[in-house]
Design a protein around this motif. Structure first.
Motif, short mmCIF file in Angstrom:
data_model
loop_
_atom_site.label_atom_id
_atom_site.label_comp_id
_atom_site.label_asym_id
_atom_site.label_seq_id
_atom_site.Cartn_x
_atom_site.Cartn_y
_atom_site.Cartn_z
N LEU A 70 0.83 -1.22 0.00
CA LEU A 70 0.00 0.00 0.00
C LEU A 70 0.86 1.26 0.00
O LEU A 70 0.49 2.30 0.57
CB LEU A 70 -0.99 0.01 1.16
CG LEU A 70 -2.05 -1.08 1.15
CD1 LEU A 70 -2.92 -1.01 2.40
CD2 LEU A 70 -2.91 -0.99 -0.10
N PHE A 71 2.01 1.18 -0.63
CA PHE A 71 2.95 2.30 -0.71
C PHE A 71 2.24 3.57 -1.19
O PHE A 71 1.56 3.56 -2.20
CB PHE A 71 4.10 1.95 -1.66
CG PHE A 71 5.13 3.02 -1.82
CD1 PHE A 71 5.94 3.39 -0.76
CD2 PHE A 71 5.29 3.67 -3.04
CE1 PHE A 71 6.90 4.38 -0.90
CE2 PHE A 71 6.24 4.66 -3.19
CZ PHE A 71 7.05 5.01 -2.13
N GLY A 72 2.37 4.63 -0.41
CA GLY A 72 1.81 5.92 -0.78
C GLY A 72 0.50 6.28 -0.10
O GLY A 72 0.01 7.39 -0.27
N ILE A 73 -0.06 5.38 0.69
CA ILE A 73 -1.32 5.69 1.38
C ILE A 73 -1.03 6.51 2.64
O ILE A 73 -0.01 6.30 3.30
CB ILE A 73 -2.11 4.41 1.72
CG1 ILE A 73 -3.57 4.74 2.00
CG2 ILE A 73 -1.48 3.64 2.86
CD1 ILE A 73 -4.47 3.52 2.02
N VAL A 74 -1.89 7.45 2.97
CA VAL A 74 -1.74 8.30 4.16
C VAL A 74 -3.05 8.26 4.94
O VAL A 74 -4.12 8.49 4.39
CB VAL A 74 -1.41 9.76 3.78
CG1 VAL A 74 -1.27 10.63 5.03
CG2 VAL A 74 -0.14 9.83 2.94
N ASN A 75 -2.94 7.96 6.23
CA ASN A 75 -4.10 7.94 7.14
C ASN A 75 -3.88 8.92 8.27
O ASN A 75 -2.75 9.08 8.76
CB ASN A 75 -4.30 6.55 7.74
CG ASN A 75 -4.91 5.57 6.78
OD1 ASN A 75 -4.85 5.75 5.58
ND2 ASN A 75 -5.49 4.51 7.31
N VAL A 76 -4.96 9.55 8.70
CA VAL A 76 -4.96 10.40 9.89
C VAL A 76 -5.69 9.64 10.98
O VAL A 76 -6.67 8.94 10.72
CB VAL A 76 -5.66 11.75 9.60
CG1 VAL A 76 -5.80 12.58 10.86
CG2 VAL A 76 -4.88 12.53 8.55
N MET A 77 -5.18 9.77 12.22
CA MET A 77 -5.76 8.99 13.32
C MET A 77 -6.05 9.83 14.55
O MET A 77 -5.40 10.85 14.80
CB MET A 77 -4.82 7.86 13.70
CG MET A 77 -3.57 8.35 14.40
SD MET A 77 -2.53 7.00 14.88
CE MET A 77 -0.98 7.62 14.28
N ASP A 78 -7.04 9.38 15.27
CA ASP A 78 -7.37 9.85 16.61
C ASP A 78 -7.78 8.60 17.38
O ASP A 78 -8.94 8.38 17.69
CB ASP A 78 -8.50 10.88 16.54
CG ASP A 78 -8.78 11.54 17.89
OD1 ASP A 78 -7.99 11.36 18.84
OD2 ASP A 78 -9.82 12.23 18.00
N ASP A 79 -6.78 7.75 17.65
CA ASP A 79 -7.01 6.42 18.22
C ASP A 79 -7.00 6.45 19.74
O ASP A 79 -6.09 7.04 20.34
CB ASP A 79 -5.90 5.46 17.76
CG ASP A 79 -5.94 5.16 16.28
OD1 ASP A 79 -6.98 5.40 15.65
OD2 ASP A 79 -4.92 4.67 15.75
N VAL A 92 -7.21 6.27 28.56
CA VAL A 92 -6.25 7.13 29.26
C VAL A 92 -5.71 8.24 28.36
O VAL A 92 -4.98 9.11 28.80
CB VAL A 92 -5.08 6.32 29.86
CG1 VAL A 92 -5.58 5.38 30.95
CG2 VAL A 92 -4.32 5.55 28.78
N GLY A 93 -6.07 8.19 27.08
CA GLY A 93 -5.61 9.21 26.15
C GLY A 93 -5.90 8.82 24.72
O GLY A 93 -6.68 7.90 24.45
N PHE A 94 -5.24 9.54 23.80
CA PHE A 94 -5.44 9.31 22.37
C PHE A 94 -4.12 9.43 21.63
O PHE A 94 -3.25 10.21 22.03
CB PHE A 94 -6.45 10.33 21.80
CG PHE A 94 -7.82 10.16 22.38
CD1 PHE A 94 -8.74 9.32 21.76
CD2 PHE A 94 -8.18 10.78 23.56
CE1 PHE A 94 -9.99 9.13 22.31
CE2 PHE A 94 -9.43 10.60 24.12
CZ PHE A 94 -10.34 9.77 23.48
N ALA A 95 -3.99 8.65 20.56
CA ALA A 95 -2.86 8.78 19.64
C ALA A 95 -3.38 9.61 18.47
O ALA A 95 -4.26 9.18 17.73
CB ALA A 95 -2.38 7.42 19.16
N GLN A 96 -2.86 10.83 18.34
CA GLN A 96 -3.34 11.75 17.31
C GLN A 96 -2.19 12.09 16.37
O GLN A 96 -1.13 12.50 16.82
CB GLN A 96 -3.91 13.01 17.94
CG GLN A 96 -5.10 12.72 18.82
CD GLN A 96 -5.59 13.93 19.58
OE1 GLN A 96 -4.84 14.86 19.85
NE2 GLN A 96 -6.86 13.93 19.94
N GLY A 97 -2.43 11.91 15.07
CA GLY A 97 -1.40 12.22 14.09
C GLY A 97 -1.71 11.54 12.78
O GLY A 97 -2.87 11.35 12.41
N PHE A 98 -0.64 11.14 12.07
CA PHE A 98 -0.84 10.44 10.81
C PHE A 98 0.22 9.37 10.61
O PHE A 98 1.26 9.39 11.24
CB PHE A 98 -0.85 11.42 9.62
CG PHE A 98 0.47 12.07 9.34
CD1 PHE A 98 1.39 11.47 8.47
CD2 PHE A 98 0.81 13.28 9.91
CE1 PHE A 98 2.61 12.07 8.20
CE2 PHE A 98 2.03 13.88 9.65
CZ PHE A 98 2.92 13.28 8.79
#
Length: 183
Positions: A70-79, A92-98
């Motif tokens: 999947l080379f070239g795919i970009v995802n944004v997260m708020d996990d 306890v929190g969130f992982a926010q970024g890409f």
């Protein structure tokens, strides 16, 4: 015939990046005594499926659909980050970024994110991560490059291990052990 590179003082064996090995390596550093050392353990829930995904695709290259990685795919997260691996476990929190698939040979993600803590004594504090994550390796080591709040001037290591992965949906639960030096 394969030859082994000489072991450099202070290096860990790249084949063994388990949390205990990383912690032992970190304790050997002389400057650790001048800073606080905090250990954290939590689970990261990356959900791409369903009505309420926590990670969404925002871009992909023309070749991504033909790439086995999947080379070239970009995802944004708020996990969500939870105490246990169960989705209903205490947050306890969130992982926010890409994260982006940045390898053509392996499923290797470039991850840029903050662990944003929302509970307990770390509430309002963050840890900043930037690193390579080869998701199918047993243990992955991601560097901590900074932080805020309780974790000002943070440096450390986040060790990731996949707890569960659904190949159909892409949903994953990842266990993190974090060792961070801060003032």
């Amino acid at each position: 015939m394969m030859t082994m590179a000489p072991q450099v003082h202070g290096q860990i064996n790249p084949e063994d990046q388990s949390p205990k090995v990383v912690e032992l390596w970190l304790k050997k550093l002389g400057h650790v005594k001048h800073k606080k050392l905090t250990k954290l353990h939590f689970y990261f829930h990356d959900t791409l499926s369903g009505n309420n995904p926590t990670a969404v695709e925002v871009a992909q290259a023309n070749i991504t659909s033909k790439s086995p990685t999947l080379f070239g795919i970009v995802n944004v997260m708020d996990d969500p980050l939870t105490v246990g691996p169960e989705p209903a476990s205490k947050i306890v929190g969130f992982a926010q970024g890409f994260y982006a698939s940045a390898s053509q040979q392996d499923v290797g993600l470039l991850m840029t994110l903050n662990f944003v803590f929302t509970d307990g004594k770390y509430n309002g504090s963050t840890l900043s991560i930037l690193g390579q994550n080869h998701v199918f390796h047993n243990y992955r080591e991601l560097p901590i490059l900074g932080g805020s709040g309780v974790f000002r001037l943070a440096r450390g290591i986040a060790t990731a291990k996949t707890y569960a992965f659904n190949a159909t949906t892409g949903d994953a639960i990842v266990e993190y052990h974090v060792i961070v030096m801060h003032y």
